[in-house]
Scaffold this active site. Structure first.
Site, PDB file in Angstrom:
ATOM      1  N   LYS A  79      52.785  51.136  63.938  1.00 40.71           N
ATOM      2  CA  LYS A  79      51.612  50.339  63.561  1.00 40.71           C
ATOM      3  C   LYS A  79      51.526  49.147  64.516  1.00 40.71           C
ATOM      4  O   LYS A  79      52.570  48.595  64.923  1.00 40.71           O
ATOM      5  CB  LYS A  79      51.803  49.879  62.105  1.00 40.71           C
ATOM      6  CG  LYS A  79      50.622  49.161  61.486  1.00 40.71           C
ATOM      7  CD  LYS A  79      50.935  48.860  60.015  1.00 40.71           C
ATOM      8  CE  LYS A  79      49.804  48.173  59.293  1.00 40.71           C
ATOM      9  NZ  LYS A  79      50.098  47.950  57.866  1.00 40.71           N
ATOM     10  N   SER A 154      46.554  49.725  54.905  1.00 39.33           N
ATOM     11  CA  SER A 154      46.138  49.313  56.226  1.00 39.33           C
ATOM     12  C   SER A 154      46.796  50.094  57.363  1.00 39.33           C
ATOM     13  O   SER A 154      46.331  50.022  58.491  1.00 39.33           O
ATOM     14  CB  SER A 154      46.446  47.827  56.402  1.00 39.33           C
ATOM     15  OG  SER A 154      47.845  47.594  56.287  1.00 39.33           O
ATOM     16  N   SER A 178      50.204  49.618  51.713  1.00 44.58           N
ATOM     17  CA  SER A 178      49.689  50.087  53.007  1.00 44.58           C
ATOM     18  C   SER A 178      50.442  51.228  53.654  1.00 44.58           C
ATOM     19  O   SER A 178      50.008  51.727  54.695  1.00 44.58           O
ATOM     20  CB  SER A 178      49.616  48.928  53.989  1.00 44.58           C
ATOM     21  OG  SER A 178      48.496  48.150  53.685  1.00 44.58           O
TER      22      SER A 178
HETATM   23  N1  GLN Z   1      45.326  46.575  50.646  1.00 40.01           N
HETATM   24  C1  GLN Z   1      46.224  45.489  50.364  1.00 40.01           C
HETATM   25  C2  GLN Z   1      45.705  44.235  51.020  1.00 40.01           C
HETATM   26  O1  GLN Z   1      44.695  44.293  51.641  1.00 40.01           O
HETATM   27  C3  GLN Z   1      47.604  45.836  50.833  1.00 40.01           C
HETATM   28  C4  GLN Z   1      47.769  45.712  52.295  1.00 40.01           C
HETATM   29  C5  GLN Z   1      49.137  46.034  52.800  1.00 40.01           C
HETATM   30  O2  GLN Z   1      49.963  46.606  52.105  1.00 40.01           O
HETATM   31  N2  GLN Z   1      49.386  45.598  54.018  1.00 40.01           N
HETATM   32  O3  GLN Z   1      46.291  43.202  50.937  1.00 40.01           O
END
Ligand code: GLN
Length: 522
Positions: A79, A154, A178
């Site tokens: 990532k 994400s 994510s």
């Molecule tokens: N969707 C969640 C957020 O936007 C989790 C994101 C993540 O785990 N990085 O904060």
């Protein structure tokens, strides 16, 4: 030749036996990415020159008769919030465009010394804030099962790379879901380790008390393989646990031990969550169906299904997360000021430099988080929001601890729905946040959880549906062993059709049902 359906373990085995070389495997990675990237956009940066050197070094080690390492020649996608010396790390943000980290993250070092080859950086929501990869400043990624849909987020790009067969292994980061949510949307395995198991050094911080790096894979064996490489104590991360790590392979088939006659999940208590019964309206029927079919498989394999209650976590987890995570983000993202990293707006005064750089460099969702975070930490509101949320977090930890007195694992849907359409939630922050309602309590409690593909929706374009298993702290072996039992029934994760019409037609004929024999490329 295409190697796209090989697992990481198969690649390592083939390279050791000299059936093929690490350079050939890497070439196949780039060829597949070349043909599919126009429709999937899983990658933000490819690094053929650096990667080829690493692959050639693996081949040279094999030629010299040396041990090339447990991940020899496996191409890995990281990532784009993890640092690799000499490769951009943009976090999918304009504000980091042009910044090249001068150092490797601990996970990068561990992967490379194990023979893995970092081939590319994965697309993501900007600074890991989002659930669809649509908040990438460089354009969204697509779901390889239906390119009109999102891959989740994400860590969407990492998940797509594995589901589309670019690579058997990718790393994501999970702050509120994510890794698990995109694994669910893309039909593969995703593991969010216990907080403190994997070093965060060299991971660009979003919410430091919640962030954790973990793997995506198409087989449980590959999850164990990658975890055994990256789960190491690290003095450079103050939150890295020093406890001894178990042998994750030992958890894969303990039921095969000589003299062991009982069913593989005999003696395991797997819990359903009582509050889910009252939330039927917020969980898609097909998700509920896949969860129940998966639990039925667990019962067939000898598990006892029990019921526990998580009222605080399911009701207050989401508001609690959306206070604490932005609060930490507002502090972590203060370092992007136009002076030290990437984008810098040419201004006469320092204040203008800050304002213009941050104003044009951050996207709207990131700005929303910084504003929320600054607000909940500000004098007069701190007690009402930040402190209250910290107390709720404590209650959630206690609630999980009490629940684990009555069970070994908790089963929940990974996400309330299968992959949604691009554009569907992008202007509706609350609905987007709800995509993580079942995953973020796990981060707040610091626990490990694994998402596996339990089945598919019906219809012309079947979509994968994930099931999440949650364990007590350091319970990764328990998660891996349960997933390995279910993998025997469900098959390994399939490679998605990636928008190819013929593959879609074939898939409509043979997929769609939990429990069907799966595996391999279609
Ligand atoms: N969707 C969640 C957020 O936007 C989790 C994101 C993540 O785990 N990085 O904060």
């Amino acid at each position: 030749m295409s190697f796209s359906s090989l697992s990481a373990a198969e690649i390592v085995g083939g390279i050791r036996k000299r059936d093929f070389s690490a350079v050939e495997i890497l070439t196949s990675f780039y060829e597949r990415a070349e043909s599919l990237e126009p429709s999937l956009h899983a990658l933000l940066h490819r690094a053929p020159e650096i990667a080829r050197k690493h692959a050639a070094a693996v081949d040279a080690a094999v030629a010299r008769g040396e041990d090339p390492g447990p991940l020899a020649g496996v191409p890995v996608v990281l990532k784009d919030n993890m640092c690799v010396r000499g490769m951009p790390a943009t976090c999918a943000s304009r504000i980091l465009e042009g910044w090249i980290p001068p150092y490797d993250a601990t996970v990068t070092e561990l992967l490379e010394t194990s023979g893995a080859v970092v081939a590319a950086k994965g697309n993501m929501d900007e600074f890991a804030m989002g659930s669809s990869t649509e908040f990438s400043a460089f354009g969204p990624a697509s779901n390889p099962w239906d390119t009109e849909r999102v891959p989740g987020g994400s860590s969407g790009g990492s998940a797509v790379s594995v589901a589309a067969g670019y690579t058997p292994l990718a790393l994501g980061s999970d702050t509120g879901g994510s890794i698990r949510q995109p694994a669910s949307f893309c039909g593969i395995y995703g593991l969010k380790p216990t907080y403190g198991l994997v070093s965060r050094w060299g991971l660009v911080a979003f919410a430091s008390s919640l962030d954790q790096i973990g793997p995506f894979a198409r087989t449980v064996e590959d999850l164990a393989l990658s975890l055994s490489v990256i789960a190491r104590p690290d003095p450079r991360d103050a939150t890295s646990s020093r406890r001894e790590r178990p042998d994750y392979f030992a958890s894969l088939a303990p039921w095969k031990a000589p003299g062991r006659e009982s069913a593989p999940l005999a003696g395991k208590r797997i819990a359903v969550v009582k509050e889910l019964r009252n939330r039927k309206d917020s969980v898609a029927a097909e998700v509920d169906d896949v969860l129940h079919k998966t639990l039925a498989l667990c019962r067939e394999e000898g598990a006892e299904i029990v019921e526990i209650s998580l009222p605080v976590s399911l009701e207050f987890g989401l508001p609690c997360y959306y206070i604490l995570a932005p609060a930490e983000a507002s502090s972590n993202l203060a370092r992007f000021d136009g002076v030290r990293y990437g984008l810098s707006s040419d201004q006469k005064s320092l204040i203008d430099l800050y304002l213009k750089t941050r104003g044009s460099g951050f996207g709207n969702e990131v700005k929303r988080r910084i504003l929320t975070g600054t607000y909940v930490l500000s004098s007069g509101y701190y007690d009402a929001y930040y402190l209250t949320a910290q107390k709720v977090r404590q209650l959630m930890k206690k609630e999980f601890a009490a629940a684990f007195a009555g069970c070994d694992l908790i089963a929940l849907p990974t996400a309330p729905s299968p992959a949604f359409r691009k554009g569907e939630l992008v202007n509706d922050p609350i609905q987007m946040y709800l995509a993580d309602v079942f995953t973020l309590p796990v981060n707040l409690a610091g626990l490990p959880a694994l998402s596996l593909n339990g089945g598919f929706t019906s219809g012309e374009k079947p979509l994968p549906v994930g099931v999440q298993f949650i364990a007590p702290k350091w319970g990764e072996p328990e998660l891996l062993s349960t997933a390995a039992v279910l993998e025997k029934k469900l098959g390994t994760a399939k490679i998605a059709p990636c928008g190819c019409a013929k593959a879609s037609a074939d898939r409509a004929a043979d997929a769609g049902i939990a429990g069907s024999e799966r595996g391999g490329e279609i």
